[in-house]
Design a protein around this motif. Structure first.
Motif, PDB file in Angstrom:
ATOM      1  N   MET A   1     -19.790 -43.037 -44.296  1.00  0.00           N
ATOM      2  CA  MET A   1     -20.972 -43.248 -43.451  1.00  0.00           C
ATOM      3  C   MET A   1     -21.211 -42.018 -42.582  1.00  0.00           C
ATOM      4  O   MET A   1     -20.284 -41.471 -41.985  1.00  0.00           O
ATOM      5  N   GLN A   2     -22.474 -41.587 -42.553  1.00  0.00           N
ATOM      6  CA  GLN A   2     -22.812 -40.420 -41.753  1.00  0.00           C
ATOM      7  C   GLN A   2     -22.800 -40.744 -40.261  1.00  0.00           C
ATOM      8  O   GLN A   2     -23.222 -41.825 -39.842  1.00  0.00           O
ATOM      9  N   ARG A   3     -22.277 -39.819 -39.470  1.00  0.00           N
ATOM     10  CA  ARG A   3     -22.272 -39.999 -38.032  1.00  0.00           C
ATOM     11  C   ARG A   3     -23.617 -39.582 -37.451  1.00  0.00           C
ATOM     12  O   ARG A   3     -24.427 -38.952 -38.108  1.00  0.00           O
ATOM     13  N   CYS A   4     -23.818 -39.931 -36.191  1.00  0.00           N
ATOM     14  CA  CYS A   4     -25.114 -39.652 -35.580  1.00  0.00           C
ATOM     15  C   CYS A   4     -25.150 -38.292 -34.888  1.00  0.00           C
ATOM     16  O   CYS A   4     -26.193 -37.851 -34.439  1.00  0.00           O
ATOM     17  N   GLU A   5     -23.977 -37.627 -34.795  1.00  0.00           N
ATOM     18  CA  GLU A   5     -23.971 -36.311 -34.149  1.00  0.00           C
ATOM     19  C   GLU A   5     -24.564 -35.246 -35.071  1.00  0.00           C
ATOM     20  O   GLU A   5     -24.631 -35.422 -36.288  1.00  0.00           O
ATOM     21  N   ILE A   6     -24.951 -34.137 -34.453  1.00  0.00           N
ATOM     22  CA  ILE A   6     -25.365 -32.956 -35.215  1.00  0.00           C
ATOM     23  C   ILE A   6     -24.141 -32.054 -35.369  1.00  0.00           C
ATOM     24  O   ILE A   6     -23.599 -31.567 -34.371  1.00  0.00           O
ATOM     25  N   PRO A   7     -23.673 -31.839 -36.604  1.00  0.00           N
ATOM     26  CA  PRO A   7     -22.498 -30.992 -36.805  1.00  0.00           C
ATOM     27  C   PRO A   7     -22.876 -29.506 -36.814  1.00  0.00           C
ATOM     28  O   PRO A   7     -23.814 -29.102 -37.501  1.00  0.00           O
ATOM     29  N   VAL A   8     -22.150 -28.722 -36.046  1.00  0.00           N
ATOM     30  CA  VAL A   8     -22.361 -27.273 -35.978  1.00  0.00           C
ATOM     31  C   VAL A   8     -21.019 -26.593 -36.203  1.00  0.00           C
ATOM     32  O   VAL A   8     -20.021 -26.967 -35.573  1.00  0.00           O
TER      33      VAL A   8
ATOM     34  N   SER B   1     -24.917 -22.404 -24.787  1.00  0.00           N
ATOM     35  CA  SER B   1     -26.365 -22.223 -24.930  1.00  0.00           C
ATOM     36  C   SER B   1     -27.005 -23.405 -25.658  1.00  0.00           C
ATOM     37  O   SER B   1     -28.133 -23.790 -25.365  1.00  0.00           O
ATOM     38  N   ILE B   2     -26.278 -23.994 -26.610  1.00  0.00           N
ATOM     39  CA  ILE B   2     -26.789 -25.170 -27.330  1.00  0.00           C
ATOM     40  C   ILE B   2     -26.920 -26.358 -26.389  1.00  0.00           C
ATOM     41  O   ILE B   2     -27.969 -27.012 -26.312  1.00  0.00           O
ATOM     42  N   LEU B   3     -25.849 -26.645 -25.660  1.00  0.00           N
ATOM     43  CA  LEU B   3     -25.819 -27.825 -24.803  1.00  0.00           C
ATOM     44  C   LEU B   3     -26.781 -27.711 -23.627  1.00  0.00           C
ATOM     45  O   LEU B   3     -27.314 -28.713 -23.144  1.00  0.00           O
ATOM     46  N   ARG B   4     -27.015 -26.477 -23.194  1.00  0.00           N
ATOM     47  CA  ARG B   4     -27.953 -26.251 -22.091  1.00  0.00           C
ATOM     48  C   ARG B   4     -29.374 -26.642 -22.475  1.00  0.00           C
ATOM     49  O   ARG B   4     -30.194 -26.987 -21.615  1.00  0.00           O
ATOM     50  N   ASN B   5     -29.685 -26.580 -23.773  1.00  0.00           N
ATOM     51  CA  ASN B   5     -31.058 -26.798 -24.235  1.00  0.00           C
ATOM     52  C   ASN B   5     -31.248 -28.093 -25.015  1.00  0.00           C
ATOM     53  O   ASN B   5     -32.303 -28.289 -25.638  1.00  0.00           O
ATOM     54  N   SER B   6     -30.264 -28.980 -25.000  1.00  0.00           N
ATOM     55  CA  SER B   6     -30.380 -30.170 -25.840  1.00  0.00           C
ATOM     56  C   SER B   6     -29.592 -31.335 -25.250  1.00  0.00           C
ATOM     57  O   SER B   6     -28.506 -31.141 -24.690  1.00  0.00           O
ATOM     58  N   GLU B   7     -30.138 -32.534 -25.405  1.00  0.00           N
ATOM     59  CA  GLU B   7     -29.440 -33.749 -24.983  1.00  0.00           C
ATOM     60  C   GLU B   7     -28.882 -34.512 -26.177  1.00  0.00           C
ATOM     61  O   GLU B   7     -28.372 -35.626 -26.031  1.00  0.00           O
ATOM     62  N   GLN B   8     -28.965 -33.901 -27.370  1.00  0.00           N
ATOM     63  CA  GLN B   8     -28.416 -34.543 -28.558  1.00  0.00           C
ATOM     64  C   GLN B   8     -26.889 -34.578 -28.471  1.00  0.00           C
ATOM     65  O   GLN B   8     -26.274 -33.849 -27.698  1.00  0.00           O
ATOM     66  N   ASN B   9     -26.284 -35.426 -29.297  1.00  0.00           N
ATOM     67  CA  ASN B   9     -24.831 -35.444 -29.424  1.00  0.00           C
ATOM     68  C   ASN B   9     -24.410 -34.472 -30.522  1.00  0.00           C
ATOM     69  O   ASN B   9     -25.017 -34.459 -31.607  1.00  0.00           O
ATOM     70  N   TYR B  10     -23.382 -33.690 -30.249  1.00  0.00           N
ATOM     71  CA  TYR B  10     -22.951 -32.661 -31.197  1.00  0.00           C
ATOM     72  C   TYR B  10     -21.488 -32.840 -31.579  1.00  0.00           C
ATOM     73  O   TYR B  10     -20.666 -33.290 -30.774  1.00  0.00           O
ATOM     74  N   HIS B  11     -21.202 -32.460 -32.806  1.00  0.00           N
ATOM     75  CA  HIS B  11     -19.822 -32.356 -33.258  1.00  0.00           C
ATOM     76  C   HIS B  11     -19.602 -30.897 -33.656  1.00  0.00           C
ATOM     77  O   HIS B  11     -20.117 -30.436 -34.681  1.00  0.00           O
ATOM     78  N   PHE B  12     -18.892 -30.169 -32.819  1.00  0.00           N
ATOM     79  CA  PHE B  12     -18.624 -28.754 -33.068  1.00  0.00           C
ATOM     80  C   PHE B  12     -17.335 -28.626 -33.886  1.00  0.00           C
ATOM     81  O   PHE B  12     -16.338 -29.303 -33.615  1.00  0.00           O
TER      82      PHE B  12
ATOM     83  N   LYS C   1     -31.796 -29.908 -32.676  1.00  0.00           N
ATOM     84  CA  LYS C   1     -32.274 -31.056 -33.449  1.00  0.00           C
ATOM     85  C   LYS C   1     -33.436 -30.640 -34.348  1.00  0.00           C
ATOM     86  O   LYS C   1     -33.543 -31.081 -35.491  1.00  0.00           O
ATOM     87  N   GLU C   2     -34.297 -29.775 -33.830  1.00  0.00           N
ATOM     88  CA  GLU C   2     -35.449 -29.294 -34.599  1.00  0.00           C
ATOM     89  C   GLU C   2     -34.999 -28.589 -35.874  1.00  0.00           C
ATOM     90  O   GLU C   2     -35.572 -28.786 -36.956  1.00  0.00           O
ATOM     91  N   LEU C   3     -33.962 -27.764 -35.758  1.00  0.00           N
ATOM     92  CA  LEU C   3     -33.451 -27.035 -36.920  1.00  0.00           C
ATOM     93  C   LEU C   3     -32.731 -27.984 -37.875  1.00  0.00           C
ATOM     94  O   LEU C   3     -32.915 -27.909 -39.102  1.00  0.00           O
ATOM     95  N   TYR C   4     -31.955 -28.887 -37.336  1.00  0.00           N
ATOM     96  CA  TYR C   4     -31.156 -29.791 -38.171  1.00  0.00           C
ATOM     97  C   TYR C   4     -32.023 -30.746 -38.983  1.00  0.00           C
ATOM     98  O   TYR C   4     -31.657 -31.133 -40.101  1.00  0.00           O
ATOM     99  N   GLU C   5     -33.180 -31.106 -38.449  1.00  0.00           N
ATOM    100  CA  GLU C   5     -34.026 -32.088 -39.134  1.00  0.00           C
ATOM    101  C   GLU C   5     -34.926 -31.473 -40.207  1.00  0.00           C
ATOM    102  O   GLU C   5     -35.708 -32.178 -40.834  1.00  0.00           O
ATOM    103  N   ILE C   6     -34.821 -30.173 -40.428  1.00  0.00           N
ATOM    104  CA  ILE C   6     -35.573 -29.554 -41.517  1.00  0.00           C
ATOM    105  C   ILE C   6     -35.123 -30.154 -42.840  1.00  0.00           C
ATOM    106  O   ILE C   6     -33.920 -30.264 -43.118  1.00  0.00           O
ATOM    107  N   ASP C   7     -36.074 -30.557 -43.650  1.00  0.00           N
ATOM    108  CA  ASP C   7     -35.785 -31.229 -44.921  1.00  0.00           C
ATOM    109  C   ASP C   7     -35.341 -30.196 -45.966  1.00  0.00           C
ATOM    110  O   ASP C   7     -36.110 -29.308 -46.350  1.00  0.00           O
TER     111      ASP C   7
END
Length: 487
Positions: free
Chosen positions: A1-8, A26-37, A119-125
């Motif tokens: 199952m896919q997690r809801c975080e954005i993996p970087v 710099s990523i966290l400063r500009n985003s409120e998404q959840n990330y998995h680094f 999030k904008e970059l990650y959601e590119i199809d």
């Protein structure tokens, strides 16, 4: 199952831990998404990662971080062609199998500043594409070098050749088609741009091209964006803030942690300040402070004045430039130029003979050697040491002004200091007074139609057409230009 975080994901060695965390900041400063680094590494850096993670956690809670250990023996056949890289750059080739938790991820280099919400970059199809990235502005240039590069790489076109510093990767389809196996086979071949070539070769043509704003080199910030207009980008790609692109990439070896004069340096250090208690931060700060007060050319001239006998290695453009410099400063202790090319022996430049190493060793003693070759420095040092030369008697002269990317990388507020250096290099004998030298060179910059020959000379030698000409365009009058210079 896919997690809801954005993996970087980052691939790095122990030298780049601070830099990776600055990108995370710099990523966290500009985003409120959840990330998995994710950090891919072959080095023992767990303690460092925990320290930086603890600092970042004080301010941000919307991330988790995982370390993945890479077996560096898998890259035994990999070669490094570009000096600012290490084999850690190849770690990204293993992402499809190492980051098994996700079917899609973002990969980032460590020399970036993110200004947008990822999030904008990650959601590119991605659809059926293996990966997405921005066309590499240097590789898609129409040059003989790049044509040869393309032929060796074996791709029919460079129209889909991307820079691998920012990528969205379709891990699911990569795994299904066993791309990692292809990567590891390709790295045995000749890859002038290391793993970037591997990715472009194996993924071609299933590469999605992203707009330029997602990976703009710092060389082209602000008005310098105009130098990309003739390259094969769609015109609408330039419709973004040229001072603050979505992602800023500080490429090549012109990094903010090496010099305060690099474009993007102020912002990078502002982001890094959160980690100021770390040893890495303090070490890089001291290095930059030392570089700020260090004038490599003046130090070389100072040493040269103390020597009775100087030999320059290399009868190329850089070696001749060094001879000119010594003549300008009225130094007359250069006795020979050495070159391994036997076809050059017996020639001379401004009365200085070109000789082979053996004859110079037989004729002169207590020599101060200056290597002027842009390449093969380590090999030449080894050759001299094998002849019994002490390393302390060997120096290196690198004329950065001949490197287009150096002039591009300079922050505009530092142009004045660079012009001062050029004025000193060229006119110290002609114009002893420093203030007058400044006025003279700025008069040339401001009035190229009056000083035609002199401007052409400076343009060819110092790439004026790339950066000093901008200063001329942006200055309303000569007085403003003079007043902008540092005292």
């Amino acid at each position: 199952m896919q997690r809801c975080e954005i993996p970087v994901v980052w691939g790095l060695d122990k030298k780049y831990v601070l830099q990776a965390f600055v990108v995370m900041h710099s990523i966290l400063r500009n985003s409120e998404q959840n990330y998995h680094f994710f950090i891919l590494t072959a080095d023992e850096i767990k303690d460092d990662i925990e320290k930086f993670k603890h600092i970042l956690r004080r301010q941000y809670s919307n991330f988790e971080l995982s370390e993945k250990i890479v077996d560096i023996r898998r890259f035994a056949d990999a070669r490094i062609y570009n000096g600012h890289l290490s084999k850690a750059s190849y770690f990204r080739l293993l992402i499809p199998e190492v980051i098994w938790e996700y079917d899609k991820c973002i990969y980032l280099d460590c020399d970036l500043i993110v200004h947008g919400d990822l999030k904008e970059l990650y959601e590119i199809d991605l659809k059926d594409y293996y990966l997405a990235g921005v066309k590499d502005c240097h590789v898609i240039e129409d040059t003989l070098f790049e044509s040869e590069h393309q032929q060796i790489l074996g791709i029919p076109s460079r129209d889909k050749y991307i820079n691998a510093g920012v990528m969205v990767m379709n891990l699911d389809i990569m795994r299904k088609n066993k791309l990692v196996k292809c990567f590891l086979e390709q790295l045995k071949e000749e890859n002038w741009f290391e793993d970037q070539d591997v990715l472009n070769r194996c993924c071609y043509p299933r590469i999605k091209i992203l707009p330029l704003k997602y990976n703009l080199f710092h060389f082209y910030l602000g008005n310098h964006i105009k130098f990309l207009y003739d390259l094969p980008y769609d015109r609408q790609e330039f419709e973004f803030d040229h001072k603050y692109p979505f992602i800023l990439h500080m490429g090549a070896d012109f990094k903010p942690w090496n010099s305060f004069s690099v474009k993007g340096s102020k912002e990078w250090w502002h982001l890094a300040e959160i980690f100021s208690e770390s040893e890495s931060y303090q070490e890089y700060m001291q290095k930059c402070q030392k570089a700020e007060s260090h004038d490599e050319t003046k130090n070389l001239l100072s040493r040269a004045r103390q020597e009775k006998c100087i030999v320059i290695w290399g009868f190329g453009r850089n070696g001749k430039r060094l001879c000119d410099l010594f003549f300008e400063y009225q130094l007359e202790n250069v006795v020979a130029i050495v070159d391994n090319n036997a076809g050059l022996w017996g020639k001379e430049y401004r009365g200085i003979p070109v000789k082979d190493l053996s004859s110079v060793m037989e004729t002169y003693h207590n020599v101060f050697w200056i290597i002027s070759c842009r390449f093969a420095y380590d090999e030449i040092v080894g050759q001299l040491e094998n002849m019994g030369i002490d390393r302390k008697d060997i120096s290196y002269y690198r004329n950065r002004y001949e490197e287009r990317m150096y002039t591009f990388s300079l922050a505009e507020e530092d142009y004045g200091k660079e012009i001062d250096k050029i004025a000193d290099l060229e006119y110290i004998r002609l114009i002893p007074d420093r203030t007058e030298r400044r006025r003279y060179i700025f008069d040339i910059i401001q009035k190229p139609s009056v000083h035609v020959k002199e401007y052409a000379y400076l343009e060819e030698r110092y790439s004026f057409q790339y950066w000093l000409s901008m200063l001329r365009q942006e200055t309303e009058n000569e007085n403003n230009c003079y007043n902008s210079l540092p005292e």
